[in-house]
Design a protein around this motif. Structure first.
Motif, PDB file in Angstrom:
ATOM      1  N   GLU A  37       0.935  -0.937   0.242  1.00 15.59           N
ATOM      2  CA  GLU A  37      -0.151   0.304  -0.049  1.00 15.59           C
ATOM      3  C   GLU A  37       0.173   1.528  -0.033  1.00 15.59           C
ATOM      4  O   GLU A  37       0.499   2.610  -0.700  1.00 15.59           O
ATOM      5  CB  GLU A  37      -1.061  -0.040   1.253  1.00 15.59           C
ATOM      6  CG  GLU A  37      -1.179   1.066   1.424  1.00 15.59           C
ATOM      7  CD  GLU A  37      -2.674   0.692   2.424  1.00 15.59           C
ATOM      8  OE1 GLU A  37      -3.225   1.826   2.813  1.00 15.59           O
ATOM      9  OE2 GLU A  37      -2.439   0.655   3.364  1.00 15.59           O
ATOM     10  N   HIS A  38       2.007   0.765   0.222  1.00 18.56           N
ATOM     11  CA  HIS A  38       2.995   2.435   0.771  1.00 18.56           C
ATOM     12  C   HIS A  38       3.319   2.289  -0.447  1.00 18.56           C
ATOM     13  O   HIS A  38       3.691   3.690  -0.720  1.00 18.56           O
ATOM     14  CB  HIS A  38       4.102   1.762   1.773  1.00 18.56           C
ATOM     15  CG  HIS A  38       4.553   2.949   2.068  1.00 18.56           C
ATOM     16  ND1 HIS A  38       4.283   4.872   2.088  1.00 18.56           N
ATOM     17  CD2 HIS A  38       5.994   3.293   1.658  1.00 18.56           C
ATOM     18  CE1 HIS A  38       5.968   5.739   2.403  1.00 18.56           C
ATOM     19  NE2 HIS A  38       7.598   4.722   1.694  1.00 18.56           N
ATOM     20  N   ASN A  40       2.109   1.680  -3.418  1.00 13.24           N
ATOM     21  CA  ASN A  40       0.881   2.444  -4.386  1.00 13.24           C
ATOM     22  C   ASN A  40       0.868   3.615  -4.243  1.00 13.24           C
ATOM     23  O   ASN A  40       0.314   4.305  -4.936  1.00 13.24           O
ATOM     24  CB  ASN A  40      -0.062   1.348  -4.157  1.00 13.24           C
ATOM     25  CG  ASN A  40       0.116   0.039  -4.862  1.00 13.24           C
ATOM     26  OD1 ASN A  40       1.097  -0.325  -5.655  1.00 13.24           O
ATOM     27  ND2 ASN A  40      -0.365  -0.959  -4.167  1.00 13.24           N
ATOM     28  N   THR A  41       1.318   4.029  -3.456  1.00 13.62           N
ATOM     29  CA  THR A  41       0.668   5.220  -2.547  1.00 13.62           C
ATOM     30  C   THR A  41       1.991   6.996  -2.391  1.00 13.62           C
ATOM     31  O   THR A  41       1.802   8.028  -2.100  1.00 13.62           O
ATOM     32  CB  THR A  41      -0.051   5.572  -1.646  1.00 13.62           C
ATOM     33  OG1 THR A  41       0.447   5.107  -0.185  1.00 13.62           O
ATOM     34  CG2 THR A  41      -1.455   4.816  -1.638  1.00 13.62           C
ATOM     35  N   VAL A  43       4.571   9.050  -2.627  1.00 13.26           N
ATOM     36  CA  VAL A  43       4.449  10.201  -3.967  1.00 13.26           C
ATOM     37  C   VAL A  43       5.137  11.172  -3.027  1.00 13.26           C
ATOM     38  O   VAL A  43       5.390  11.265  -2.050  1.00 13.26           O
ATOM     39  CB  VAL A  43       2.495  11.025  -4.099  1.00 13.26           C
ATOM     40  CG1 VAL A  43       2.480  11.181  -2.059  1.00 13.26           C
ATOM     41  CG2 VAL A  43       2.540  11.951  -4.853  1.00 13.26           C
ATOM     42  N   ARG A 120     -13.400   9.252  -8.696  1.00 10.39           N
ATOM     43  CA  ARG A 120     -12.521   9.604  -8.486  1.00 10.39           C
ATOM     44  C   ARG A 120     -12.876  11.087  -8.753  1.00 10.39           C
ATOM     45  O   ARG A 120     -14.200  11.415  -9.276  1.00 10.39           O
ATOM     46  CB  ARG A 120     -11.306   9.738  -9.889  1.00 10.39           C
ATOM     47  CG  ARG A 120     -10.773   8.260  -9.397  1.00 10.39           C
ATOM     48  CD  ARG A 120     -10.059   8.014 -11.119  1.00 10.39           C
ATOM     49  NE  ARG A 120     -10.330   8.068 -11.827  1.00 10.39           N
ATOM     50  CZ  ARG A 120     -10.473   7.862 -13.687  1.00 10.39           C
ATOM     51  NH1 ARG A 120      -8.796   7.854 -13.880  1.00 10.39           N
ATOM     52  NH2 ARG A 120     -10.698   8.254 -14.788  1.00 10.39           N
TER      53      ARG A 120
END
Length: 288
Positions: A37-38, A40-41, A43, A120
């Motif tokens: 999860e880290h 994938n997110t 940024v 979204r």
């Protein structure tokens, strides 16, 4: 990178990869769900020339303080005039704790923002809502400093009375605004359960002295609700010491109740006749 003296031009900076995707893909199957999860997110905020600088947490925090200080000064000048420039130097630029949103309040803030087929948001729609909510929170912050009620702050987008109400609710238009005057933390407060006294319905156990009949009923309820002992069908003799034993017996023949025979215990047959126990299998093999 090399430079030549006979060629003049803009120095081209090579791009910097912020995340080695090839390396992450090689170890992807060895990562836990939290690490996936880290990734994938993942940024970063970038800045500087050709966006080659990655902003650190300290830089982001300092930028937030500068923005808050500027907005506070603009609002204080409206309320206190030139004296606000002296006040701003003595005010700690720390957001009030009662105005910080958690996950639940953020969901409440964005619940009316339209989404597309893939759930979204449109960036401009979210930006409009956040900026309007920030105006309300900044008013509440200044209201604490100058001791002013929130309903006395003027919404600049409500000054023009010619704007129809439909335009003020349109996220795509320049006249969008929120009519509330208080932050969401003032409107949605979680109830404290520590101050409430639990009230349970009176039962037989609340009586100081029970009659013999009531004592058996109370004991039966406690056994069925608060205790359990699950054993196999071959170990039913282990529960003989209990005052009450409940047996769940399953019929292995297919039926309309999903394989369970609701009348197995009252059919008059022995347990071994409809449950394949070790004793039943042994008797069947021996022809008994």
């Amino acid at each position: 990178m090399s430079l030549t003296t006979n060629q003049v031009g803009k120095v081209k900076i090579s791009p910097i990869r912020l995340l080695d995707e090839n390396g992450v893909q090689e170890i992807w199957n060895h990562l836990c769900e939290r690490c996936k999860e880290h990734c994938n997110t993942f940024v970063h905020l970038v800045s500087g020339r050709e966006q080659q600088h990655v902003l650190t947490d300290l830089e982001i925090h300092d930028m937030g303080d500068e923005i808050n200080k500027k907005d506070l000064l603009d609002l204080l000048i409206v309320e206190k005039g030139q004296a606000a420039k002296i006040m701003i130097e003595d005010i700690p630029i720390v957001e009030p704790r009662d105005q910080i949103y958690d996950r639940y309040l953020i969901q409440e803030l964005l619940k009316d923002v339209p989404r597309d087929y893939y759930e979204r948001f449109d960036f401009s729609d979210v930006q409009q809502v956040i900026l309007e909510d920030r105006r309300i929170r900044m008013n509440a912050w200044v209201g604490k400093i100058v001791q002013k009620q929130l309903d006395r702050f003027t919404n600049p987008k409500l000054l023009n009375q010619r704007v129809p109400e439909k335009e003020r609710q349109n996220l795509k238009g320049p006249h969008f605004t929120l009519r509330r005057t208080q932050p969401l933390t003032y409107l949605y407060k979680k109830e404290s359960i520590t101050a409430k006294q639990p009230r349970f319905e009176p039962t037989l156990a609340d009586k100081k002295k029970l009659e013999p009949t009531e004592e058996r009923i109370a004991l039966s309820k406690k056994i069925q609700r608060n205790t359990h002992h699950i054993v196999g069908i071959d170990d039913l003799n282990k529960v003989k010491d209990y005052p009450i034993s409940l047996s769940l017996i399953r019929d292995y023949n297919e039926g309309r109740h999903g394989g369970w025979n609701n009348y197995a215990t009252i059919s008059g047959n022995r347990v071994e006749s409809f449950v394949k126990t070790q004793k039943f299998m042994k008797n069947r093999d021996e022809g008994l």
